[in-house]
Structures are given as structure tokens and as C-alpha cells.
Design a protein around this motif. Structure first.
Motif, PDB file in Angstrom:
ATOM      1  N   TRP A 150      74.339  24.492  38.883  1.00 24.88           N
ATOM      2  CA  TRP A 150      72.997  24.111  39.310  1.00 24.88           C
ATOM      3  C   TRP A 150      72.967  23.843  40.800  1.00 24.88           C
ATOM      4  O   TRP A 150      72.090  24.313  41.510  1.00 24.88           O
ATOM      5  CB  TRP A 150      72.531  22.895  38.513  1.00 24.88           C
ATOM      6  CG  TRP A 150      71.114  22.511  38.764  1.00 24.88           C
ATOM      7  CD1 TRP A 150      70.667  21.342  39.314  1.00 24.88           C
ATOM      8  CD2 TRP A 150      69.944  23.276  38.470  1.00 24.88           C
ATOM      9  NE1 TRP A 150      69.308  21.335  39.378  1.00 24.88           N
ATOM     10  CE2 TRP A 150      68.834  22.513  38.865  1.00 24.88           C
ATOM     11  CE3 TRP A 150      69.721  24.540  37.916  1.00 24.88           C
ATOM     12  CZ2 TRP A 150      67.528  22.959  38.726  1.00 24.88           C
ATOM     13  CZ3 TRP A 150      68.421  24.983  37.768  1.00 24.88           C
ATOM     14  CH2 TRP A 150      67.352  24.200  38.168  1.00 24.88           C
ATOM     15  N   ASN A 151      73.963  23.083  41.271  1.00 25.04           N
ATOM     16  CA  ASN A 151      74.082  22.815  42.698  1.00 25.04           C
ATOM     17  C   ASN A 151      72.801  22.268  43.308  1.00 25.04           C
ATOM     18  O   ASN A 151      72.344  22.752  44.349  1.00 25.04           O
ATOM     19  CB  ASN A 151      74.514  24.103  43.407  1.00 25.04           C
ATOM     20  CG  ASN A 151      75.569  23.825  44.439  1.00 25.04           C
ATOM     21  OD1 ASN A 151      76.170  22.748  44.426  1.00 25.04           O
ATOM     22  ND2 ASN A 151      75.801  24.754  45.342  1.00 25.04           N
ATOM     23  N   GLY A 152      72.209  21.295  42.634  1.00 27.55           N
ATOM     24  CA  GLY A 152      71.001  20.680  43.166  1.00 27.55           C
ATOM     25  C   GLY A 152      69.779  21.570  43.076  1.00 27.55           C
ATOM     26  O   GLY A 152      68.740  21.256  43.656  1.00 27.55           O
ATOM     27  N   GLY A 153      69.888  22.697  42.360  1.00 25.37           N
ATOM     28  CA  GLY A 153      68.718  23.554  42.165  1.00 25.37           C
ATOM     29  C   GLY A 153      68.462  24.529  43.293  1.00 25.37           C
ATOM     30  O   GLY A 153      67.334  24.947  43.524  1.00 25.37           O
ATOM     31  N   GLU A 154      69.512  24.917  44.019  1.00 23.33           N
ATOM     32  CA  GLU A 154      69.334  25.943  45.054  1.00 23.33           C
ATOM     33  C   GLU A 154      68.846  27.240  44.416  1.00 23.33           C
ATOM     34  O   GLU A 154      69.173  27.528  43.273  1.00 23.33           O
ATOM     35  CB  GLU A 154      70.687  26.216  45.741  1.00 23.33           C
ATOM     36  CG  GLU A 154      71.062  25.179  46.773  1.00 23.33           C
ATOM     37  CD  GLU A 154      72.424  25.480  47.363  1.00 23.33           C
ATOM     38  OE1 GLU A 154      72.738  26.666  47.540  1.00 23.33           O
ATOM     39  OE2 GLU A 154      73.173  24.522  47.614  1.00 23.33           O
ATOM     40  N   ILE A 183      78.918  15.716  38.073  1.00 20.41           N
ATOM     41  CA  ILE A 183      77.551  16.017  37.664  1.00 20.41           C
ATOM     42  C   ILE A 183      77.627  16.392  36.189  1.00 20.41           C
ATOM     43  O   ILE A 183      78.194  17.422  35.842  1.00 20.41           O
ATOM     44  CB  ILE A 183      76.955  17.177  38.484  1.00 20.41           C
ATOM     45  CG1 ILE A 183      77.072  16.854  39.972  1.00 20.41           C
ATOM     46  CG2 ILE A 183      75.505  17.411  38.104  1.00 20.41           C
ATOM     47  CD1 ILE A 183      76.761  18.024  40.864  1.00 20.41           C
ATOM     48  N   PRO A 184      77.098  15.513  35.308  1.00 22.18           N
ATOM     49  CA  PRO A 184      77.264  15.730  33.879  1.00 22.18           C
ATOM     50  C   PRO A 184      76.836  17.132  33.451  1.00 22.18           C
ATOM     51  O   PRO A 184      75.829  17.655  33.907  1.00 22.18           O
ATOM     52  CB  PRO A 184      76.349  14.682  33.248  1.00 22.18           C
ATOM     53  CG  PRO A 184      76.269  13.609  34.272  1.00 22.18           C
ATOM     54  CD  PRO A 184      76.336  14.302  35.593  1.00 22.18           C
ATOM     55  N   ASN A 185      77.655  17.722  32.569  1.00 26.13           N
ATOM     56  CA  ASN A 185      77.402  19.049  32.012  1.00 26.13           C
ATOM     57  C   ASN A 185      77.402  20.159  33.054  1.00 26.13           C
ATOM     58  O   ASN A 185      76.971  21.257  32.767  1.00 26.13           O
ATOM     59  CB  ASN A 185      76.081  19.090  31.242  1.00 26.13           C
ATOM     60  CG  ASN A 185      76.333  19.011  29.750  1.00 26.13           C
ATOM     61  OD1 ASN A 185      77.416  18.612  29.342  1.00 26.13           O
ATOM     62  ND2 ASN A 185      75.373  19.385  28.962  1.00 26.13           N
ATOM     63  N   GLU A 186      77.816  19.857  34.266  1.00 23.50           N
ATOM     64  CA  GLU A 186      77.878  20.923  35.262  1.00 23.50           C
ATOM     65  C   GLU A 186      79.263  21.005  35.899  1.00 23.50           C
ATOM     66  O   GLU A 186      79.968  21.987  35.740  1.00 23.50           O
ATOM     67  CB  GLU A 186      76.803  20.722  36.328  1.00 23.50           C
ATOM     68  CG  GLU A 186      76.701  21.925  37.255  1.00 23.50           C
ATOM     69  CD  GLU A 186      75.833  21.659  38.467  1.00 23.50           C
ATOM     70  OE1 GLU A 186      75.025  20.713  38.445  1.00 23.50           O
ATOM     71  OE2 GLU A 186      75.990  22.382  39.460  1.00 23.50           O
ATOM     72  N   ARG A 187      79.659  19.986  36.636  1.00 18.86           N
ATOM     73  CA  ARG A 187      80.947  20.069  37.308  1.00 18.86           C
ATOM     74  C   ARG A 187      81.494  18.686  37.643  1.00 18.86           C
ATOM     75  O   ARG A 187      80.751  17.714  37.749  1.00 18.86           O
ATOM     76  CB  ARG A 187      80.835  20.881  38.599  1.00 18.86           C
ATOM     77  CG  ARG A 187      79.838  20.285  39.576  1.00 18.86           C
ATOM     78  CD  ARG A 187      79.446  21.287  40.633  1.00 18.86           C
ATOM     79  NE  ARG A 187      80.104  20.994  41.907  1.00 18.86           N
ATOM     80  CZ  ARG A 187      80.841  21.868  42.560  1.00 18.86           C
ATOM     81  NH1 ARG A 187      81.035  23.067  42.094  1.00 18.86           N
ATOM     82  NH2 ARG A 187      81.386  21.552  43.696  1.00 18.86           N
TER      83      ARG A 187
END
Lengths: 542, 307
Positions: free
Chosen positions: B167-171, A224-228
Motif C-alpha cells: 500500500w505504501n501510504g496509498g501512492e 504496518i498491519p497486514n502489509e509489511r
């Protein structure tokens, strides 16, 4: 009615199987240490990596991931020594311009295809091919592959590159000049093989999870770009049995203080040391805060081209400025993370490089300052005619602190009037590259562990010699070094010339710092290039 | 009304074109390019790469090609920095994230800011007023680059309640801190605007009339005070909403949300022309759209304004 007992029995058997496999993995096969149940290694990146395509990746954090996903001809061990990778070994001719690698027959891609010499041929052609537009194509050039210049400029087809698969397991490499350390270059991520069938099917999307096929110890399963990004163990890897870490998670954390907080909150196994805090953290967390010498130098380069200032054409002025700089203030008071005062261009940590005792490195700082005053006065500068020039650096708090310290030192010792100017990175590169400066900041990290990766910068034809220093003896020594088995005498001589001519002011040699949890073992502290492989790490039970 | 909307859209298109042209020019005027690096490419190699991306053509032609790609195929081009991603992918990944935390920040800012301002106005010069004003001034002066690391220290390190980022999908767990950090200063502004405009309305003659004819306080407040007091708030909300949903680079940096703000700033440093252009167009179009919506809302609330 039969269903329930059967499923229970299956569940029971599975439970036994699972618990036995956990028990089997519970101790390290070599050291006998008890392993943690959860073998997930989580670490942070300060920035999103550019790509996991071996021929495209251009940043250190991306290369770290690529080294887990793909395996090249040779690998490095924990001390940075060359060990077999996909190749079991190699032979070379006397001239050291033809190398023949023998590939292992049990190396597999994650989709079950065998890894062959053709995969390397494809990858290396792809690196040099202008159609790939690789920002790292210059690596093919320093590998001196036969015909690489013509291929890169589009004058010859990639098929004419000096690399051939003699059969599925034999790779022949022909070089345009002798390179004794060529095999060491094959540990670099841009030389790793690429699965042609995936690139053809998916184009630029081939590196996305689901599309990507790799031949290293791990496969990319999430990004996931810029996240993990997540990479998981590749069961098809030829040495998978020796892998212990099951899953590697790389989190992008752009702020080093947040990174450190999250490390303390146990969200990370490996984290960042916020700048200037190493000394304090080393006291509070002696087993976790780590500093190691890096193959990078920090220097200031004089513009010696026609557009440069007249004052810098006088070697005494260059020496005076180099001598007057108190490096200890910079390393011990400003940076505080184990950086090393530099009096040579090449870092002492470089393999096979003995730091020569250059004269100004042997003096005390007060002797250097006295000498600096003398030299500048001889050159005709003094209170009535102060030396004045501009120093430019790329915008950064760290560079700014060093620039202000240097400005102050030159003012106090030499009475020089120095103006400081900072520029945003790409603007800075443009300014420096077009010799539109007087004195500029410079830094260089070695591309391979050998002194020529630094000293080649000081040769006349080098594209990275922004100061346009030119010395016939340096050029011939460096040319000769290419064909020598042991070129250390040449490198020592070049450093002596540099200390006399002072085309650049060496400031310090870098240190890398990071935090690593004490239950993570197997980190290659002694590998100066810090080329780490997740498959060599493991977590012990706390 | 319809004529007015058509007229505004008619003005919006040339505005957007001017924005694109100016950005395109400024972007190319900045020294260096997407392929400038510390290890400069040999000139011939650089020329090949630039030809591949069409960067060797005159700027006006590059701009026309770029616009043509958007108009005909809705293609904003490839990223020069991230080879495995197109600008469409970057925006369609980052924008929903930014939109989500921006939207919730907007709701929180309004939901807390308006009542806070209203209570302060109604209970003027009491401790409630002083507290509300104190809170809003405090929130205003505490910048989010101070607030964000503090939140992480408190909620992640000390209390261990929330994840420190991602972010994890916005949880919701991942949403709480970004929303608090982003909404506070907006909340504070809304509270202060609401308070001062409501005080003004409370002192008008028609409110005094309403009071003197014995209307219950609730009726006076909801029927006669609230709507006119919100006019200045609405004119603030239009641009504030655009600001919130088009990305905050600081939120993206501190909480690793993966939103659009960080991509935008990074694209400028990397000279990733197409990403920069793409995000500029999206932000520009949204700004124009929401300032139109704010104007229409204004007309709906204020009977004196008719288009």
C-alpha cells in the motif's frame, strides 16, 4: 564565506569514510565471498503475525521475527545444535531438575540497558501469569517450572514460580520434574527476556515501533498491519560486528500464487512454493526451490472414548484401515513436495530418534492390502456387513484431496462406506476436542526437537489426546523417559505399541518448501526446526 | 424533507441495534471461541483469561457492556487475536485504505461505465454498441480473483511497471491494480444499466418531440436524456458504493493492501468477537447512511418523488 569549503571538505571526508566502510563490508569475513552492496533481506508471510511480544506470539512467522528481535538463553546453530545466546553456558544437578545459567556481561538492550537475569525472571513469570492471558502459557507448563500449575490457575502468585535471579548474571531454574532436554527449550521464543520498564510504561503498546526495546540482533522500526514490517540492525547487540544483513523486510502476501509471481519479479528474496507445484519448480529452478523435512506429522485419529463407534474398539479394524491406506499416492501424487510416508507417529527427522522398523512399515503395499482384507474379515466385516463411518477434517483443499483419496482406497480395498465431512477450523477443534467424531484428521508440530513432544500426545493425561487412547505401558514408558539421559529405547518401544494398537493412522511427515534466491547465503537447511536467524544470513554480489 | 430525514434516522437506530444483537448472538453461537486452539488451555487457565476479557458473563450483559463502552468512550474494545491493537486502531488503520481504493474504484466505475453505456445506446446496433456491450459483458464475467493475479503477472512480472502489492501510504502506483480489479464488474453493471435505461428514454414521446422541434442533439442529450436515464443507475450506485468502501477481502488478499475486508473475514475465523462486532457496526451504519443518501438523490433527480 567559510561555510562552503568546510562543508565540501566534510563531504569529501564522509565520502572517503563511506566508501571505505563499503569496501570493508564487501567480503564475507569467514568465507571471503564478495558481498552485495544492498544487504536487505525481503521475504513473505502468508498471514499477519499475531504479535512480536515474546510471551504472546503464537505463530511460526511471528516467532521468526521474535527470534531476530530478542535473544534467549540459548540459540541454535545452522544444524540445530545448541549454542550460547545470552547465557554463556549452564550447569545442572544430577537429578536434572535444577539448572543454573550464567549470563554474558556484555549483553545489552537496544536502549543501552544491560540484559540481566532479572529480565528473564520477569519474562517467565509474565508467561505463566494469568493476567498476561498468553495463548502460549502452556509452554511454561511443559517446561515443568516449579509451581507453574498453581501460578497459571491464579492460586499462587507469579513470584512463587521456580525461577530466580541469584545475581545479575546468574539465573537459577527449578523444575517440578527432571527434564534432560530443558536447555533446548530456552531457544523457544516464549522464553525470551522482556524489558519490564517498557511494558510498564506502554502496556500492550510496548511492542510498537518506537516503543519497543529488544536485545536481539535487530530492532523493529516499522510495522504496518497486514502489509509489511521492517527490522533493522541493532548496534547495541553484543555480537553486532558479525551481523551482515542490515535490514529485514517481511511482506504479508495472503495468496501463494501472487507470492510466487512477486518472487519471480524479484520483489522477494524468499518466497512461497504454491501447493502441488514443487516438482515442476524444482525442475525449472533447481537451485532455488527447496524442500526440507519438518518436525510435523499428519495423522487420523480414532475416537476410542465411550462416545466413539463400537467398530473402532476392535484393534483389527483400526489396523485394517491403517494398512489399506496407500501413502505413496498421497505423498507422490497429491502433495508432491518431498513429504515422507509415515508408519510411526514421530517424524524420522527428530533429533535422537531412530525410526523403528515397525512391521507394517516393512511390508509392500500389496502385502499391506492383503493383510488389511484379512484383518477386516476376521473382525466380522464384509460385503454383507460393510464397515461404515464418518471422517472429519478441517476445511482445506489439501485435506479434502487426501480425504477423498483415503475414502476411495478404503472403498476399493475394504469395501468400507466412508462419509466425509469438513468443518471450519474452530468448529472442528471443538468437535474433535469434545470427542464428537468417529475418525478425525490430526496434525502435530514439535515444540522442541525431541521425540517426547510427539509421543506425549499418546499418554492418558495429555490434554491433546483427542482420541482418548490409553495404554498403561505407554504412560509408564513416557514417564520414565523424562528422567533418562537417553530415552530412545523407550521411544522405540512406544512406537511399537502404537503400531500394534493403532490408535491413530500415521499418514505422512511434513516437508517444508520455499523459494530462495541463489545470492542469499547462510540459510540453515540442516536445522529441522527451521529456526533461522537473519544475523546468520548474507547476500553475495551477483 | 427534514421530517423525512428525521424519520429515517429514527428507524436507523433500532435497525442498527437489531443488527448488533443478531450479530452478537450468532457470533457467540458459533462453536469455539477466541481462545480455542489446537493446544487447548487447561480449564482453569481458560477461565482466567475469559474472566479478564469479561467473556464469562452472560451474553446479554456482555452486549450491554460492549455497547456502553462504545456510547460512553467510543471504545470498541481490544482485539483478542492481536494483543497490541485495539479495534479502534484496526478500523482506523484499515478503513481509510479501503475507503481510498473503494472511492477511486467508484469514480472509475462511473467515469467509464456511464459514458460506455451512453455511447452504446446512442450508437445502437453499430460496431461501437457491440464493442461496448462486449467489453462490459467480458468485464462482468471476469471475476476479480481471476483478474487480480493476471494484472500482477502482466504489470509486475512482464512489464515491470507497477509494484506487485502493498500500500505504501496509498501512492498511485500501489492504487492502480486494486482499482482496476475492483472497479471492472461495477463498471460493467453501470454500463449495462445506463445503456438499457437510456434506450428506453430515447424511445419516449418527449424525446421524439424534442427532435421534431429541431433541438440540437447535444441539448437533447444533456438536457432531456441524461438525467432521467440515470435514475436506475443511481438506485444501483447506493448499495454499490457501500459495497466498494466497506472492503473487499479479495482485493486485500491479492494486493496486500491492509484494508478492512481481510480483517473482517479473518476476525470471523479467529472468533475475534470485538473486531467482528466493530466492523459490523461500521459497515451497518454506512449501509444505512448511504441508502438514505441514495434515496435523497433520487428525489432530487426525479421530480415525481417527493418525501
Amino acid at each position: 564565506m567559510n561555510y562552503l569549503p568546510k562543508s565540501l571538505a566534510t563531504g569529501f571526508l564522509l565520502a572517503i569514510f563511506a566508501s571505505s566502510s563499503v569496501m570493508a563490508a564487501a567480503t564475507h569475513p569467514v568465507t571471503g565471498e564478495t558481498l552485495a552492496d544492498d544487504q536487505t533481506f525481503t521475504y513473505s508471510l502468508l498471514d499477519e503475525f499475531t504479535s512480536v511480544d515474546p510471551q504472546i506470539v503464537e505463530d511460526v512467522s511471528g516467532s521468526d521475527i521474535v527470534r531476530d528481535l530478542f535473544e534467549g538463553l540459548m540459540n541454535q546453530d545452522a544444524d540445530g545444535n545448541l549454542v550460547p545466546g545470552v547465557a554463556t553456558g549452564y550447569t545442572t544437578n544430577d537429578a536434572k531438575d535444577v539448572y543454573t545459567f550464567t549470563l554474558r556481561d556484555n549483553a545489552m538492550w537496544s536502549d543501552g540497558n544491560p540484559v540481566t537475569a532479572h529480565d528473564f525472571v520477569y519474562a517467565w513469570r509474565r508467561l505463566a501469569d494469568p493476567a498476561t492471558a498468553s495463548p502460549y502459557s502452556w509452554f511454561a507448563e511443559i517446561m515443568a517450572l516449579e509451581n507453574v500449575g498453581a501460578v497459571m490457575s491464579g492460586e499462587a502468585s507469579p513470584e512463587t514460580l521456580g525461577v530466580t535471579a541469584l545475581d545479575n548474571h546468574t539465573l537459577e531454574v527449578r523444575l517440578s520434574s527432571s527434564l534432560p532436554y530443558f536447555a533446548a527449550m530456552t531457544t523457544h521464543s516464549s522464553t525470551f527476556p522482556t524489558p519490564e520498564w517498557r511494558v510498564r510504561t506502554f502496556g500492550n503498546d510496548w511492542t510498537k515501533p518506537g516503543n519497543i526495546v529488544s536485545n536481539g540482533a535487530y530492532v523493529l522500526t516499522e510495522h504496518i498491519p497486514n502489509e509489511r514490517s521492517v527490522r533493522e540492525r541493532n548496534s547495541m547487540y553484543w555480537n553486532d560486528d558479525a551481523t551482515i544483513i542490515e535490514k529485514v523486510v517481511a511482506l504479508v502476501i495472503n495468496d501463494e500464487n501472487v507470492d510466487f509471481t512477486r518472487y519471480l519479479a524479484n520483489e522477494l528474496d524468499k518466497g512461497t512454493v504454491p501447493s502441488g507445484q514443487f516438482i515442476r519448480l524444482k525442475q525449472d529452478y533447481p537451485d532455488e526451490a527447496t524442500s526440507f523435512p519438518r518436525l510435523c506429522n499428519y495423522y487420523m485419529t480414532f475416537n476410542l472414548s465411550d462416545s466413539g463407534p463400537e467398530a473402532f474398539k476392535d484393534v483389527r479394524v483400526r489396523q485394517a484401515l491403517a494398512y489399506a491406506l496407500d501413502r505413496s499416492v498421497i505423498t507422490e501424487k497429491i502433495l508432491q513436495a518431498g513429504q515422507i510416508n509415515a508408519f510411526t507417529f514421530t517424524p524420522g527427522a527428530t533429533a535422537g530418534f531412530e525410526v523403528p522398523p515397525v512391521a507394517f512399515g516393512q511390508m509392500s503395499q500389496s502385502e499391506r492390502e492383503a493383510k488389511a482384507k484379512e484383518l477386516l474379515a476376521d473382525a466380522g466385516y464384509g460385503p454383507g456387513n460393510p464397515l461404515s463411518f464418518e471422517y472429519i477434517y478441517n476445511t482445506s483443499e489439501g485435506h479434502k484431496k487426501i480425504a477423498i483419496a483415503a475414502q476411495q482406497m478404503w472403498k476399493e480395498v475394504l469395501g468400507a462406506e466412508v462419509t466425509l465431512a469438513n468443518q471450519e477450523w474452530k468448529t472442528f477443534l471443538k468437535t474433535r476436542g469434545s470427542q464428537d467424531f468417529e475418525l478425525a484428521r490430526g496434525a502435530w508440530c514439535g515444540d522442541y526437537n525431541e521425540a517426547s513432544t510427539f509421543l506425549d500426545l499418546m499418554t492418558t493425561p495429555s490434554g491433546y489426546n483427542d482420541g482418548k487412547f490409553s495404554n498403561a505401558e505407554v504412560d509408564s514408558l513416557m514417564l520414565e523417559a523424562r528422567t533418562m539421559d537417553d530415552a530412545s529405547a523407550n521411544y522405540t518401544r512406544v512406537e511399537e505399541i502404537l503400531a500394534n494398537e493403532m490408535p491413530t493412522i500415521p499418514v505422512y511427515h511434513y516437508a517444508g518448501v520455499f523459494m530462495l534466491k541463489t545470492n542469499v547465503k547462510g540459510w540453515p537447511y540442516n536445522n529441522v526446526e527451521q529456526n533461522w536467524y537473519s544475523r546468520n544470513l548474507y547476500k553475495v554480489a551477483k | 424533507m427534514i421530517n423525512y430525514i428525521i424519520k429515517r434516522i429514527g428507524v436507523a437506530i433500532p435497525t442498527l441495534l437489531i443488527l448488533i444483537a443478531v450479530t452478537f448472538y450468532l457470533m457467540h453461537a458459533a462453536p469455539g471461541g477466541p481462545f480455542t486452539s489446537e493446544r487447548p488451555l487447561p480449564p482453569q487457565v481458560l477461565a482466567n483469561i475469559e474472566a479478564k476479557y469479561g467473556l464469562d458473563q452472560p451474553i446479554w450483559r456482555q452486549m450491554i457492556n460492549y455497547l456502553w463502552g462504545i456510547l460512553t468512550e467510543f471504545d470498541f474494545g481490544p482485539s483478542y487475536k492481536y494483543h497490541d491493537r485495539t479495534v479502534n486502531e484496526i478500523i482506523s488503520h484499515g478503513f481509510p485504505i479501503t475507503l481510498k481504493y473503494g472511492f477511486w474504484s467508484f469514480i472509475v466505475a462511473i467515469g467509464v461505465g456511464i459514458p460506455l453505456g451512453a455511447i452504446a445506446a446512442i450508437r445502437k446496433n453499430t460496431w461501437i454498441d457491440y464493442l461496448a456491450v462486449g467489453v462490459s459483458i467480458g468485464a462482468q464475467v471476469l471475476p476479480n480473483f481471476v483478474m487480480a493475479p493476471l494484472l500482477i503477472i502482466v504489470f509486475t512480472l512482464w512489464l515491470d511497471w507497477l509494484p506487485g502489492g502493498g500500500w505504501n501510504g496509498g501512492e498511485w502506483q500501489y492504487l492502480v491494480m486494486p482499482v482496476i480489479a475492483l472497479s471492472t464488474s461495477y463498471m460493467a453493471s453501470i454500463a449495462r444499466i445506463t445503456r438499457s435505461s437510456m434506450l428506453e428514454v430515447l424511445n419516449t414521446n418527449y424525446i421524439r418531440t424534442a427532435k421534431s422541434k429541431g433541438l440540437p442533439t447535444k441539448v437533447i442529450f444533456f438536457r432531456h436524456v441524461l438525467k432521467p436515464s440515470l435514475l436506475p443507475v443511481i438506485s444501483y450506485l447506493g448499495p454499490a458504493f457501500v459495497g466498494l468502501i466497506t472492503g473487499s477481502v479479495l482485493i486485500d488478499i491479492y494486493f496486500s493492501t491492509g484494508g478492512m475486508g481481510y480483517f473482517f473475514v479473518n476476525a470471523a475465523f479467529n472468533r475475534d468477537y470485538s473486531v467482528m462486532m466493530g466492523i459490523t457496526i461500521v459497515v451497518g451504519a454506512l449501509t444505512i447512511l448511504f441508502s438514505l443518501i441514495a434515496d435523497l438523490l433520487y428525489a432530487w433527480i426525479d421530480p415525481k418523488i417527493r418525501y
